[in-house]
Write a protein that holds these residues in place. Structure first.
Motif, PDB file in Angstrom:
ATOM      1  N   PHE A  79       0.853  -1.194   0.000  1.00 34.06           N
ATOM      2  CA  PHE A  79       0.000   0.000   0.000  1.00 34.06           C
ATOM      3  C   PHE A  79       0.886   1.240   0.000  1.00 34.06           C
ATOM      4  CE2 PHE A  79       0.425  -1.665   4.334  1.00 34.06           C
ATOM      5  CZ  PHE A  79       1.003  -0.607   5.002  1.00 34.06           C
ATOM      6  N   GLU A  80       0.259   2.385  -0.252  1.00 31.47           N
ATOM      7  CA  GLU A  80       0.977   3.660  -0.241  1.00 31.47           C
ATOM      8  C   GLU A  80       0.956   4.241   1.162  1.00 31.47           C
ATOM      9  OE1 GLU A  80      -0.088   7.804  -2.115  1.00 31.47           O
ATOM     10  OE2 GLU A  80       0.844   6.549  -3.675  1.00 31.47           O
ATOM     11  N   GLN A  81       2.108   4.681   1.618  1.00 35.78           N
ATOM     12  CA  GLN A  81       2.239   5.245   2.960  1.00 35.78           C
ATOM     13  C   GLN A  81       3.224   6.402   2.911  1.00 35.78           C
ATOM     14  OE1 GLN A  81       3.708   2.451   5.881  1.00 35.78           O
ATOM     15  NE2 GLN A  81       2.638   3.454   7.558  1.00 35.78           N
ATOM     16  N   TYR A  82       2.913   7.496   3.601  1.00 33.19           N
ATOM     17  CA  TYR A  82       3.731   8.710   3.590  1.00 33.19           C
ATOM     18  C   TYR A  82       3.924   9.217   2.162  1.00 33.19           C
ATOM     19  CZ  TYR A  82       4.841   6.374   8.001  1.00 33.19           C
ATOM     20  OH  TYR A  82       4.766   5.692   9.196  1.00 33.19           O
ATOM     21  N   GLY A  83       2.941   8.922   1.296  1.00 34.46           N
ATOM     22  CA  GLY A  83       2.975   9.431  -0.069  1.00 34.46           C
ATOM     23  C   GLY A  83       3.814   8.634  -1.047  1.00 34.46           C
ATOM     24  N   VAL A  84       4.323   7.477  -0.627  1.00 32.11           N
ATOM     25  CA  VAL A  84       5.152   6.647  -1.512  1.00 32.11           C
ATOM     26  C   VAL A  84       4.725   5.188  -1.369  1.00 32.11           C
ATOM     27  CG1 VAL A  84       7.125   8.228  -1.361  1.00 32.11           C
ATOM     28  CG2 VAL A  84       6.942   6.320   0.233  1.00 32.11           C
ATOM     29  N   PRO A  85       5.040   4.306  -2.326  1.00 31.16           N
ATOM     30  CA  PRO A  85       4.719   2.887  -2.184  1.00 31.16           C
ATOM     31  C   PRO A  85       5.551   2.244  -1.072  1.00 31.16           C
ATOM     32  CG  PRO A  85       5.170   3.456  -4.474  1.00 31.16           C
ATOM     33  CD  PRO A  85       5.613   4.622  -3.642  1.00 31.16           C
TER      34      PRO A  85
END
Length: 525
Positions: A365-371
């Protein structure tokens, strides 16, 4: 920190030569042997000679001995520590009577061993440890007031410890995948732990009882206890060496009446199956096995424990996935079940778990705006324990772990790359099925009431590198000594050799194997 440790070591060496009292076999979770009666020092109506023999011997004892019999909370705390390091002659060799219990007898004593029960968690029918056994609670309860009496009667206790370690290693950058001493050739704070808890009384069968536990851990070890959603930005976003983790936060209810009794737990708790745990004083050594470094640390959910009789216990529950909170982006509904058996002669025990069963797919999933993502392995684990006698026992643990479409090395951290490990963001994808499995042995020998020797050996295979960051066959061989100066101060030196026989994934991938020698020091409060 270090000056305090040196001072405490000096105090302990200065105390009169004496054997620590043997452990109370009714206490399953802490190495406590003797609990001083409250009235030995909480009142000042008579002289010291009338109340107890002279404490300790030698110039240090005489210099540090309290000059009066009563005082405020700080005085009582000091007095509690003084009595631990310079016990009175009356206390030496005394043992508490065995507490009533409905479970099988304790297979060995604590001390010298960290615990005195076969694996199983939670334990039903085993008496709770004394809420006033350590210095802080002695200082609180020793006030001899209405509120201190209420605290004693409530069975609510506050305690904790500080655990520090130093090591000398052939590695230069980090000791990973050896854990927890990941920073080579350094002295570090591993754990500063504060624990507020209440044990339900599961020995009685007359009424429903309740309990809770809240544990706050600060130190380098948070990197291994941390779970997604429980303050995990410290590790997954910033890759901090030190951090804080609410390692346990649960409420439980004990219900008698059906077979041997039922315990229902809701919240976050230490994963059940392993020989090793996250807390320093519950382990046989300061370091941990390679197997333990990459399995589940905590679960968040609901756990039901049902005792069938003295020999058999069954467990089942649901949680939100390996080291993930229900509100975390990667959480997934996960099942778990376990069984515990103890032989009629009390010389053998088996504790087996299906610790996580779900889709077994890595949570991308995407987290902190990155994959990014989070590991989501499934695994089965079992431990067989055998007691040769009260002084010698052995434990074998083995597990099989699998995951689909994982990433090299497990959960990625977006933080900056550090010499001690972690950081760098998303890791290479490993398509298809990944598997890891191994076997671990602990064999422990007690040779005094204060001391035991531990041999730890393991073999582990990671077929794709999804757990260890590099595929290969890994082994480790370690030996450690543990010495209890008293009930609050423990020192554990050890030495071990760790190796990947297939690929060089030690010391940032520059070495096939490393030697690590070190020690840890723990002070309870």
């Amino acid at each position: 920190m270090l000056p305090g440790v040196i001072l405490l070591t000096t105090l302990s060496v200065a105390q009169a030569p004496t054997n620590a009292p043997s452990g109370n076999s009714s206490q399953a979770t802490s190495p406590n042997a003797y609990v001083a009666p409250w009235n030995e020092w909480q009142t000042g109506n008579s002289s010291a000679t009338d109340q107890e023999p002279k404490s300790g011997e030698g110039p240090f004892a005489e210099f540090l001995q309290p000059k009066r019999e009563t005082g405020g909370c700080c005085f009582r705390l000091y007095k509690a520590y003084y009595d631990e390091f310079f016990p009175s002659k009356k206390e030496n060799g005394e043992e508490e009577p065995e507490k009533p219990r409905r479970a099988m007898p304790s297979p060995w004593d604590s001390p010298p061993f960290p615990t005195n029960e076969y694996q199983g968690y939670p334990m039903i029918g085993v008496p709770a440890p004394d809420a006033g056994q350590y210095p802080f609670m002695k200082a609180i309860c020793g006030a001899n007031t209405g509120w201190s009496d209420w605290i004693k009667n409530s069975r609510i206790s506050f305690s904790g410890w500080v655990n520090t370690s130093g090591n000398w290693s052939t590695a230069k950058n980090n000791n990973i995948p050896e854990v927890y001493w990941i920073v080579p050739n350094h002295y570090e704070l591993d754990q500063l732990v504060f624990k507020l808890e209440r044990y339900p009384d599961t020995v009685q069968t007359d009424h429903i009882d309740w309990g809770f536990r809240f544990v706050s851990l600060y130190g380098m070890d948070y990197r291994y206890t941390m779970a997604g959603g429980w303050g995990s930005d410290q590790l997954l976003k910033h890759n901090l060496l030190y951090g804080w983790d609410p390692t346990e936060a649960y409420f439980n209810v004990y219900i008698p009446g059906f077979l041997g009794g039922t315990d229902i737990r809701v919240g976050r708790w230490i994963a059940c199956p392993d020989i090793e745990t996250q807390y320093a004083l519950d382990n046989y050594m300061g370091t941990h096995s390679i197997l333990f470094a990459v399995d589940t640390y905590t679960d968040t959910g609901i756990l039901l424990t049902q005792t069938l009789n003295k020999q058999w216990t069954v467990q089942a529950g649901i949680h939100s996935g390996t080291d993930m909170a229900p509100w975390y982006k990667g959480s997934v509904l996960t099942g778990m079940a376990g069984i515990r058996w103890v032989a009629q002669d009390n010389n053998d025990s088996v504790y087996a778990w299906v610790n996580a069963v779900n889709s077994g797919e890595f949570r991308h999933f995407e987290q902190y705006g990155v994959p990014l993502g989070h590991e989501n392995f499934n695994y089965v684990v079992a431990t067989w324990q055998h007691r040769f006698n009260k002084d010698v026992h052995t434990k074998f643990e083995s597990y099989y772990m699998w995951e689909r479409n994982g990433e090299l090395g497990g959960t990625p951290s977006l933080g900056p790359v550090k010499p001690f490990g972690g950081g760098g963001g998303d890791l290479p994808l490993i398509p298809g099925l990944s598997q890891a499995y191994g076997v671990l042995n602990y064999t422990a020998f007690a040779f005094t009431k204060n001391d035991y020797l531990t041999f730890r050996n393991e073999w582990y295979r990671d077929e794709t590198g999804f757990r260890q960051g590099a595929r290969g066959v890994l082994t480790s061989h370690s030996i450690g000594l543990s010495h209890y100066f008293n009930n609050v101060f423990v020192v554990r030196p050890e030495i071990g050799y760790y190796r990947n026989w297939t690929n060089p994934n030690f010391d940032n991938g520059t070495r096939n194997g490393i030697w690590v020698y070190g020690f840890d020091v723990t002070l309870r409060f």
